[in-house]
Design an enzyme around this catalytic site. Sequence first.
Site, PDB file in Angstrom:
ATOM      1  N   GLU A 440      44.892  39.295  45.208  1.00  0.00           N
ATOM      2  CA  GLU A 440      45.522  40.277  46.114  1.00  0.00           C
ATOM      3  C   GLU A 440      45.372  41.694  45.590  1.00  0.00           C
ATOM      4  OE1 GLU A 440      46.261  39.701  48.977  1.00  0.00           O
ATOM      5  OE2 GLU A 440      46.310  37.531  48.790  1.00  0.00           O
TER       6      GLU A 440
HETATM    7  C1  LIG Z   1      42.441  31.416  41.967  1.00  0.00           C
HETATM    8  C2  LIG Z   1      41.954  32.533  42.849  1.00  0.00           C
HETATM    9  C3  LIG Z   1      42.340  32.546  44.183  1.00  0.00           C
HETATM   10  C4  LIG Z   1      41.856  33.565  45.023  1.00  0.00           C
HETATM   11  N1  LIG Z   1      42.155  33.531  46.362  1.00  0.00           N
HETATM   12  C5  LIG Z   1      41.506  34.383  47.201  1.00  0.00           C
HETATM   13  C6  LIG Z   1      41.607  34.231  48.612  1.00  0.00           C
HETATM   14  O1  LIG Z   1      42.338  33.384  49.117  1.00  0.00           O
HETATM   15  N2  LIG Z   1      40.866  35.049  49.404  1.00  0.00           N
HETATM   16  C7  LIG Z   1      40.043  36.011  48.895  1.00  0.00           C
HETATM   17  O2  LIG Z   1      39.394  36.703  49.663  1.00  0.00           O
HETATM   18  N3  LIG Z   1      39.933  36.195  47.550  1.00  0.00           N
HETATM   19  C8  LIG Z   1      40.642  35.392  46.704  1.00  0.00           C
HETATM   20  N4  LIG Z   1      40.511  35.545  45.350  1.00  0.00           N
HETATM   21  C9  LIG Z   1      39.695  36.622  44.829  1.00  0.00           C
HETATM   22  C10 LIG Z   1      40.506  37.740  44.168  1.00  0.00           C
HETATM   23  O3  LIG Z   1      41.249  38.443  45.127  1.00  0.00           O
HETATM   24  C11 LIG Z   1      39.532  38.615  43.381  1.00  0.00           C
HETATM   25  O4  LIG Z   1      39.080  37.836  42.282  1.00  0.00           O
HETATM   26  C12 LIG Z   1      40.158  39.905  42.904  1.00  0.00           C
HETATM   27  O5  LIG Z   1      40.445  40.746  43.995  1.00  0.00           O
HETATM   28  C13 LIG Z   1      39.267  40.662  41.933  1.00  0.00           C
HETATM   29  O6  LIG Z   1      37.942  40.713  42.367  1.00  0.00           O
HETATM   30  P1  LIG Z   1      36.758  40.276  41.378  1.00  0.00           P
HETATM   31  O7  LIG Z   1      37.122  38.964  40.808  1.00  0.00           O
HETATM   32  O8  LIG Z   1      35.486  40.393  42.080  1.00  0.00           O
HETATM   33  O9  LIG Z   1      36.843  41.333  40.214  1.00  0.00           O
HETATM   34  P2  LIG Z   1      36.121  42.772  40.197  1.00  0.00           P
HETATM   35  O10 LIG Z   1      36.367  43.468  41.472  1.00  0.00           O
HETATM   36  O11 LIG Z   1      34.725  42.605  39.737  1.00  0.00           O
HETATM   37  O12 LIG Z   1      36.959  43.506  39.058  1.00  0.00           O
HETATM   38  C14 LIG Z   1      36.724  43.287  37.660  1.00  0.00           C
HETATM   39  C15 LIG Z   1      37.632  44.238  36.861  1.00  0.00           C
HETATM   40  O13 LIG Z   1      37.282  45.603  37.172  1.00  0.00           O
HETATM   41  C16 LIG Z   1      38.413  46.301  37.662  1.00  0.00           C
HETATM   42  N5  LIG Z   1      37.973  47.219  38.720  1.00  0.00           N
HETATM   43  C17 LIG Z   1      37.168  46.937  39.765  1.00  0.00           C
HETATM   44  N6  LIG Z   1      37.012  48.014  40.524  1.00  0.00           N
HETATM   45  C18 LIG Z   1      37.733  49.004  39.967  1.00  0.00           C
HETATM   46  C19 LIG Z   1      37.987  50.349  40.304  1.00  0.00           C
HETATM   47  N7  LIG Z   1      37.471  50.918  41.399  1.00  0.00           N
HETATM   48  N8  LIG Z   1      38.795  51.073  39.492  1.00  0.00           N
HETATM   49  C20 LIG Z   1      39.346  50.528  38.398  1.00  0.00           C
HETATM   50  N9  LIG Z   1      39.152  49.236  38.034  1.00  0.00           N
HETATM   51  C21 LIG Z   1      38.352  48.493  38.807  1.00  0.00           C
HETATM   52  C22 LIG Z   1      39.368  45.234  38.174  1.00  0.00           C
HETATM   53  O14 LIG Z   1      40.724  45.678  38.156  1.00  0.00           O
HETATM   54  C23 LIG Z   1      39.113  44.090  37.207  1.00  0.00           C
HETATM   55  O15 LIG Z   1      39.883  44.271  36.056  1.00  0.00           O
HETATM   56  C24 LIG Z   1      41.024  34.577  44.491  1.00  0.00           C
HETATM   57  C25 LIG Z   1      40.675  34.561  43.142  1.00  0.00           C
HETATM   58  C26 LIG Z   1      41.111  33.552  42.322  1.00  0.00           C
HETATM   59  C27 LIG Z   1      40.663  33.529  40.888  1.00  0.00           C
END
Ligand SMILES: Cc1cc2nc3c(=O)[nH]c(=O)nc-3n(C[C@H](O)[C@H](O)[C@H](O)COP(=O)(O)OP(=O)(O)OC[C@H]3O[C@@H](n4cnc5c(N)ncnc54)[C@H](O)[C@@H]3O)c2cc1C
Length: 593
Positions: A440
Site C-alpha cells: 500500500e
Molecule cells: C505480500 C505482498 C502483497 C502485496 N499485495 C499487493 C496487491 O494486492 N496489489 C498490488 O497491486 N500490489 C501488491 N503488493 C505490491 C506492493 O504494493 C509493492 O511491493 C510496494 O508498493 C513496493 O513496490 P516494489 O516492491 O516494486 O518496490 P520499489 O517501488 O522498487 O521500491 C524499492 C525501494 O525504493 C523506495 N522508493 C521507490 N521509489 C521511491 C521514490 N520515488 N522516492 C523514495 N523512495 C523510493 C521504496 O520505498 C522501497 O524502499 C504486494 C506486495 C507484497 C510483498
Amino acid sequence: MVHYQAPIGSYAFLFHDVFAVEHLPGLPGAADFTRDTTEAVLEEAGRLATERFLPLNSAGDRIGCTRSKDGVTTPPGFKDAYDAFAQGGWIGLAADPAYGGQGLPYALGTAVNELVTAANMALAMVPGLTMGAIAAIAANGSDEQKQFYLPHMLSGRWTGTMNLTEPQCGTDLGLIRTRATPKGDGTYRINGAKIFISAGDHDLADNIIHLVLARIDGAPAGTSGLSLFIVPKFKIGADGSNGAPNGVTCTAVEHKMGIHGNPTCAMAYEDSVGTLLGQEGKGLAGMFVMMNEARLGVGVQGLALSDIATQNAIHYARDRVQGRALSGQREPGSAADPIRRHADVRRMIYNGLGFNEAARAMIVRAALDSDIAHHASDPELRRKAADRLGLLTPIIKGVFTDRGFQNAVDAQQVFGGHGYIAEWGVEQFVRDARIAMIYEGTNGIQALDFIGRKMPADGGRALKAFITDVMADIARTSADETLGQFGRALAQALGAAQKAAFVLAENGKANPDDAGAGALDMLHVAGLIALGQMWLLILEAALRTPEAPETQARLLNAQFFFERILPETRTRVARIMMPSAGMMAFHPVLDAA
Ligand SMILES: Cc1cc2nc3c(=O)[nH]c(=O)nc-3n(C[C@H](O)[C@H](O)[C@H](O)COP(=O)(O)OP(=O)(O)OC[C@H]3O[C@@H](n4cnc5c(N)ncnc54)[C@H](O)[C@@H]3O)c2cc1C
C-alpha cells in the site's frame, strides 16, 4: 498457545466516553450508535475472531496456499471461516443498504477489522480487500455496475482485489504496461502481467472481481494514461451466474516471509474482458479510493499485531520465572521471580502498552472522520473531516506499521529463545507484521506523501487545524496536575516539531534531498504528537472514574508514553535539521558504476 482478548471495552470507551459518538455532529446514524450497539456488534465480532479465525492462524501459516491446475487452495478451514464471516453480513457492515449493506458507521467496521486481523491477518485480508474494491466501485461505478457487482460482493459470493504492481513497477505506477484494447462494444481486452496480487486466486468465493490498472491503446505514458477496469475471473451472466473463464490466471503463488495463508499471486491477463470503471485516464484517482481505505486498513494491521503480540508477552511474562528482580527478590517462595519483575522486560511490554490504545483512538477518530467526510450534510463539517483524515492517513499507515512491527519484535524478545520457536506463535506476528510496512505504498512513500502533499495542502490548512486542535486539548486539560504535566511535555514536543517542519520545508525548497532525508522522521514526529494528543483525550475521559483499575492502567500506559516514547521526538528532530549533503555525496561503493 496464543491468547487473544478482543479489546471490546477499549472500543466502547473510545467511541462513547472519549469521542461521544452519539452526539458527534455530522455522523450519520449517530443517535443509534449507542454503547449497546457497539458492545453487541463487537462481542459478536470478537467471538468470530477468537472462535473461528484465531484457531486457523498457526496452521494457515504452516500449511500456506497451494496452486494446482484447478487454481489456488487456501489452508484448511479458511473456506468455512470465510463463509461464517460473509454469512454474518460482516462484509457489508458499513456498506450502503441499497446494495445489501447494513449501513452502520465505517468506524464500527474498522473496529471489527482490528479484531479479525489480530486473530488471523492472512484471512482477514480477503474480505478487507473486497471492502476496498466495494468502496472503489461505489465511488466510481455507473448505477448499472453498482447494481450488478455490489450485492454479490457484499454478500461475500465474490471477492475483490487490487491489481497495480507489475514486475517493472511498484512505487512508480507510471511504468504500468498492462494494455486495454477497446473491443468496440464498450468492453476492453486486457493483456498484461501483474505480480504480488493479494488473494489474486483462491477457493473461498465463486468469483473474483479484479480491479486492474491498465493503459488504453494510444493513451499517454505516465500515470495520466492509466484507467481502471473491472475484470472478473469468470465471465458473468446477466443473472450473476458464472460463465466461461475470462483469461485470468494465477501463474505463481509467491513464497514469502509471512501471511502465508493469503495467496500472493502473479497474474496473467490474456484477452480478459474488462469494463471501464470511472473515466478514461482517471484510473489512479479511482484506485486511490481503494488505496486510501486500504492504507487505513494496513495501519489497523500494525495496531492489531502490536496488540495481540503485547497481550501474549504479558501472559508469558507473568508465568515465566528467571532470575531475581534487581531491587531484591519479589517472590521468595519460588526458585526465581517472574520475568515481569525485570525493568527491561517491562520496558518491552510497555512499548506496546504505551502505543496500543492511543493508536486505536487515532484510528477511531480517522474512521469517524471518514464517515463524516462522506455523509455529513454540512459541507464545512465534511471538509474539516476530510482534511484531518487526509493528514492522518499516511501517519496511521506509516507510523503504526513501523511501531506495530517493532512492538511485535519486542514481544518476541520477551519470550527469549521461545519467541524464536514457532510453538508460541509470537514469531508469526513478527513475520506477518513486516509486510504492512511495505505494501500500500512503502512507509518511505507515506512519509513523502506526508511532507510533500499532506502538510502543504491548501496552504497548510489541515496541518494548521491539527496544531490548533492539539494546543486546544493541551490548554483544556492543563488544570489537572497529571494531564498538565503530560500536556507540557507534548507542548514542548509540538514546538520542536513545528520548528523542524519549518526547517524541512525551507531546506527542501533549496535542496529537495534535505526534505527526502528527513521525511520519515517528520512522519514519526507527527505520529508521536498525534498519539500524545490521544493519550490526553483518553485520560481526560478516564479520570471521570479515577479509582477504576482501567484508569490506573491507562495512567501508567500514558506515563510510559510521555516519559519514554515521546522523547524520541528529540532524536528525530535533530536528524530532520541535518542537511543531506553527506549522505547524498558520491560514495565509492554505493555510487560505483
Ligand atoms: C505480500 C505482498 C502483497 C502485496 N499485495 C499487493 C496487491 O494486492 N496489489 C498490488 O497491486 N500490489 C501488491 N503488493 C505490491 C506492493 O504494493 C509493492 O511491493 C510496494 O508498493 C513496493 O513496490 P516494489 O516492491 O516494486 O518496490 P520499489 O517501488 O522498487 O521500491 C524499492 C525501494 O525504493 C523506495 N522508493 C521507490 N521509489 C521511491 C521514490 N520515488 N522516492 C523514495 N523512495 C523510493 C521504496 O520505498 C522501497 O524502499 C504486494 C506486495 C507484497 C510483498
